[in-house]
Design a protein around this motif. Sequence first.
Motif, PDB file in Angstrom:
ATOM      1  N   ALA A 253       0.843  -1.199   0.000  1.00  0.00           N
ATOM      2  CA  ALA A 253       0.000   0.000   0.000  1.00  0.00           C
ATOM      3  C   ALA A 253       0.874   1.244   0.000  1.00  0.00           C
ATOM      4  CB  ALA A 253      -0.925  -0.006   1.215  1.00  0.00           C
ATOM      5  N   ALA A 254       0.254   2.363  -0.319  1.00  0.00           N
ATOM      6  CA  ALA A 254       0.950   3.651  -0.266  1.00  0.00           C
ATOM      7  C   ALA A 254       1.247   4.001   1.184  1.00  0.00           C
ATOM      8  CB  ALA A 254       0.090   4.724  -0.917  1.00  0.00           C
ATOM      9  N   TYR A 255       2.020   5.060   1.387  1.00  0.00           N
ATOM     10  CA  TYR A 255       2.356   5.504   2.736  1.00  0.00           C
ATOM     11  C   TYR A 255       2.367   7.030   2.756  1.00  0.00           C
ATOM     12  CZ  TYR A 255       6.969   5.956   0.540  1.00  0.00           C
ATOM     13  OH  TYR A 255       8.000   6.283  -0.305  1.00  0.00           O
ATOM     14  N   PRO A 256       2.140   7.631   3.926  1.00  0.00           N
ATOM     15  CA  PRO A 256       2.173   9.092   4.012  1.00  0.00           C
ATOM     16  C   PRO A 256       3.559   9.614   3.658  1.00  0.00           C
ATOM     17  CG  PRO A 256       1.130   8.126   5.957  1.00  0.00           C
ATOM     18  CD  PRO A 256       1.764   7.000   5.207  1.00  0.00           C
ATOM     19  N   ASP A 257       3.582  10.639   2.841  1.00  0.00           N
ATOM     20  CA  ASP A 257       4.844  11.232   2.389  1.00  0.00           C
ATOM     21  C   ASP A 257       4.744  12.735   2.604  1.00  0.00           C
ATOM     22  OD1 ASP A 257       7.274  11.758   1.263  1.00  0.00           O
ATOM     23  OD2 ASP A 257       6.641  11.417  -0.810  1.00  0.00           O
ATOM     24  N   GLY A 258       5.330  13.221   3.685  1.00  0.00           N
ATOM     25  CA  GLY A 258       5.185  14.634   4.025  1.00  0.00           C
ATOM     26  C   GLY A 258       3.733  14.926   4.364  1.00  0.00           C
ATOM     27  N   TYR A 259       3.158  15.898   3.646  1.00  0.00           N
ATOM     28  CA  TYR A 259       1.761  16.222   3.857  1.00  0.00           C
ATOM     29  C   TYR A 259       0.857  15.526   2.839  1.00  0.00           C
ATOM     30  CZ  TYR A 259       3.519  19.893   6.902  1.00  0.00           C
ATOM     31  OH  TYR A 259       4.160  20.581   7.923  1.00  0.00           O
ATOM     32  N   GLY A 260       1.440  14.656   2.034  1.00  0.00           N
ATOM     33  CA  GLY A 260       0.666  13.998   0.997  1.00  0.00           C
ATOM     34  C   GLY A 260       0.828  12.497   1.025  1.00  0.00           C
ATOM     35  N   CYS A 261       0.794  11.924  -0.175  1.00  0.00           N
ATOM     36  CA  CYS A 261       0.825  10.483  -0.330  1.00  0.00           C
ATOM     37  C   CYS A 261       1.986  10.086  -1.231  1.00  0.00           C
ATOM     38  CB  CYS A 261      -0.503  10.006  -0.945  1.00  0.00           C
ATOM     39  SG  CYS A 261      -0.651   8.221  -1.100  1.00  0.00           S
ATOM     40  N   SER A 262       2.475   8.884  -1.035  1.00  0.00           N
ATOM     41  CA  SER A 262       3.582   8.405  -1.851  1.00  0.00           C
ATOM     42  C   SER A 262       3.152   8.051  -3.270  1.00  0.00           C
ATOM     43  CB  SER A 262       4.214   7.177  -1.201  1.00  0.00           C
ATOM     44  OG  SER A 262       3.279   6.106  -1.133  1.00  0.00           O
ATOM     45  N   CYS A 263       1.844   8.001  -3.529  1.00  0.00           N
ATOM     46  CA  CYS A 263       1.370   7.663  -4.873  1.00  0.00           C
ATOM     47  C   CYS A 263       1.519   8.862  -5.811  1.00  0.00           C
ATOM     48  CB  CYS A 263      -0.086   7.194  -4.838  1.00  0.00           C
ATOM     49  SG  CYS A 263      -1.292   8.498  -4.513  1.00  0.00           S
ATOM     50  N   ASP A 264       1.251   8.643  -7.088  1.00  0.00           N
ATOM     51  CA  ASP A 264       1.414   9.697  -8.089  1.00  0.00           C
ATOM     52  C   ASP A 264       0.166  10.559  -8.244  1.00  0.00           C
ATOM     53  OD1 ASP A 264       3.952   8.761  -8.638  1.00  0.00           O
ATOM     54  OD2 ASP A 264       3.242   7.367 -10.169  1.00  0.00           O
ATOM     55  N   ARG A 265      -0.875  10.254  -7.517  1.00  0.00           N
ATOM     56  CA  ARG A 265      -2.142  10.980  -7.665  1.00  0.00           C
ATOM     57  C   ARG A 265      -2.061  12.343  -6.984  1.00  0.00           C
ATOM     58  NH1 ARG A 265      -8.047   8.586  -5.773  1.00  0.00           N
ATOM     59  NH2 ARG A 265      -9.338  10.297  -6.553  1.00  0.00           N
ATOM     60  N   ILE A 266      -2.283  13.384  -7.746  1.00  0.00           N
ATOM     61  CA  ILE A 266      -2.245  14.740  -7.199  1.00  0.00           C
ATOM     62  C   ILE A 266      -3.473  14.950  -6.316  1.00  0.00           C
ATOM     63  CG2 ILE A 266      -2.280  17.197  -7.747  1.00  0.00           C
ATOM     64  CD1 ILE A 266      -0.847  16.530 -10.354  1.00  0.00           C
ATOM     65  N   GLY A 267      -3.249  15.405  -5.096  1.00  0.00           N
ATOM     66  CA  GLY A 267      -4.349  15.632  -4.173  1.00  0.00           C
ATOM     67  C   GLY A 267      -5.030  14.354  -3.739  1.00  0.00           C
ATOM     68  N   CYS A 268      -4.275  13.280  -3.556  1.00  0.00           N
ATOM     69  CA  CYS A 268      -4.832  11.991  -3.146  1.00  0.00           C
ATOM     70  C   CYS A 268      -5.755  12.187  -1.937  1.00  0.00           C
ATOM     71  CB  CYS A 268      -3.708  11.017  -2.793  1.00  0.00           C
ATOM     72  SG  CYS A 268      -4.292   9.429  -2.181  1.00  0.00           S
ATOM     73  N   PRO A 269      -7.029  11.746  -2.022  1.00  0.00           N
ATOM     74  CA  PRO A 269      -7.972  11.982  -0.924  1.00  0.00           C
ATOM     75  C   PRO A 269      -7.742  11.103   0.291  1.00  0.00           C
ATOM     76  CG  PRO A 269      -9.014  10.680  -2.641  1.00  0.00           C
ATOM     77  CD  PRO A 269      -7.664  11.070  -3.169  1.00  0.00           C
ATOM     78  N   ILE A 270      -7.034   9.993   0.127  1.00  0.00           N
ATOM     79  CA  ILE A 270      -6.767   9.093   1.262  1.00  0.00           C
ATOM     80  C   ILE A 270      -5.276   8.744   1.293  1.00  0.00           C
ATOM     81  CG2 ILE A 270      -9.047   8.097   1.610  1.00  0.00           C
ATOM     82  CD1 ILE A 270      -8.269   5.843  -0.292  1.00  0.00           C
ATOM     83  N   PRO A 271      -4.415   9.734   1.566  1.00  0.00           N
ATOM     84  CA  PRO A 271      -2.964   9.501   1.510  1.00  0.00           C
ATOM     85  C   PRO A 271      -2.510   8.403   2.460  1.00  0.00           C
ATOM     86  CG  PRO A 271      -3.480  11.564   2.633  1.00  0.00           C
ATOM     87  CD  PRO A 271      -4.754  11.100   2.008  1.00  0.00           C
ATOM     88  N   GLY A 272      -1.781   7.438   1.906  1.00  0.00           N
ATOM     89  CA  GLY A 272      -1.234   6.359   2.706  1.00  0.00           C
ATOM     90  C   GLY A 272      -2.237   5.310   3.124  1.00  0.00           C
ATOM     91  N   LEU A 273      -3.454   5.380   2.604  1.00  0.00           N
ATOM     92  CA  LEU A 273      -4.513   4.479   3.065  1.00  0.00           C
ATOM     93  C   LEU A 273      -5.037   3.566   1.968  1.00  0.00           C
ATOM     94  CD1 LEU A 273      -6.629   7.000   5.205  1.00  0.00           C
ATOM     95  CD2 LEU A 273      -4.747   5.537   5.949  1.00  0.00           C
ATOM     96  N   HIS A 274      -4.293   3.424   0.880  1.00  0.00           N
ATOM     97  CA  HIS A 274      -4.814   2.637  -0.238  1.00  0.00           C
ATOM     98  C   HIS A 274      -3.719   1.769  -0.853  1.00  0.00           C
ATOM     99  CE1 HIS A 274      -2.789   5.177  -3.245  1.00  0.00           C
ATOM    100  NE2 HIS A 274      -3.042   6.169  -2.408  1.00  0.00           N
ATOM    101  N   PRO A 275      -4.098   0.690  -1.562  1.00  0.00           N
ATOM    102  CA  PRO A 275      -3.091  -0.165  -2.201  1.00  0.00           C
ATOM    103  C   PRO A 275      -2.313   0.585  -3.269  1.00  0.00           C
ATOM    104  CG  PRO A 275      -5.223  -1.279  -2.067  1.00  0.00           C
ATOM    105  CD  PRO A 275      -5.468   0.159  -1.731  1.00  0.00           C
ATOM    106  N   VAL A 276      -1.145   0.086  -3.582  1.00  0.00           N
ATOM    107  CA  VAL A 276      -0.325   0.678  -4.632  1.00  0.00           C
ATOM    108  C   VAL A 276      -0.897   0.360  -6.005  1.00  0.00           C
ATOM    109  CG1 VAL A 276       1.939   0.591  -5.753  1.00  0.00           C
ATOM    110  CG2 VAL A 276       1.787   0.655  -3.254  1.00  0.00           C
ATOM    111  N   SER A 277      -1.267  -0.899  -6.213  1.00  0.00           N
ATOM    112  CA  SER A 277      -1.737  -1.355  -7.521  1.00  0.00           C
ATOM    113  C   SER A 277      -3.261  -1.410  -7.585  1.00  0.00           C
ATOM    114  CB  SER A 277      -1.166  -2.748  -7.810  1.00  0.00           C
ATOM    115  OG  SER A 277      -1.737  -3.293  -8.983  1.00  0.00           O
TER     116      SER A 277
END
Length: 269
Positions: A78-102
Amino acid sequence: MAGKNRLSGWLRRGADSASGSARGFDQSSVRGFDRDFARPAKETRASRSRDARQALVTAHRDELITAAAGAGLPLAPAAYPDGYGCSCDRIGCPIPGLHPVSLAWQTQASTEAEQVGQWLRTQPLANFVTATGITHDVLDVPAEAGRLALERLTADSATLGPVAAQGEGRLLFFTATRGTPADEDEWWPCQLDCHPETADEHPGIRWHCRGSYVLLPPARLPSGETVSWLEGHGPDLPLPDPLPVLAILSDACAQFGYETESESMAWGR
């Protein structure tokens, strides 16, 4: 005599000049050393300290994830919190660090030691989710209601199972899955079958089953909190039937005023 005075003056000026040069050299050298050597040394020590802490965190994560997979909980990175956002590539991810990678996390989910080990090695910062509805379901309730129900649940060995805390706000009760009924028409969506993205819509009981997932310990949350197993309620415990657990959790939620309007529908599973 005049020559001697001139010579003495020259020597004094030379000595003063040398002393001044020495003083200038010492000061600039100290400043240069502090700038060029001392500070990087401090930064190096700090970096080493951070690396050591990260190594401990990673080792702890690897141990917990390996244990969960060994207990039969299919999992995926899964993704993980990265600073104030998310480690995924989605801009403005609504659930940062709370969702699968794939996007293929449901088919990707695995308990195979080799696959899990590869994920752990290649994704050292990743959180992990466990896919529900395959071998287990999860009843997700507000922490206050979960704590109220916990004593009653642990008093009955038939309802004793793994329980994790998602930060300070929610408790996750792991149960056996209801599976897929013979008649597919019996399997209809209800409001208790919740995806993590619908958390705000369903603040009471949320039943994660087929098509859903929950974060596994020691996942990091955007709040800075983590997911953790309650002491004595780790993944090695047997999975209880979900319906008795649901009944107890529903009563506890009702005492705190959480609506369970879908409960009557859920019994028809």
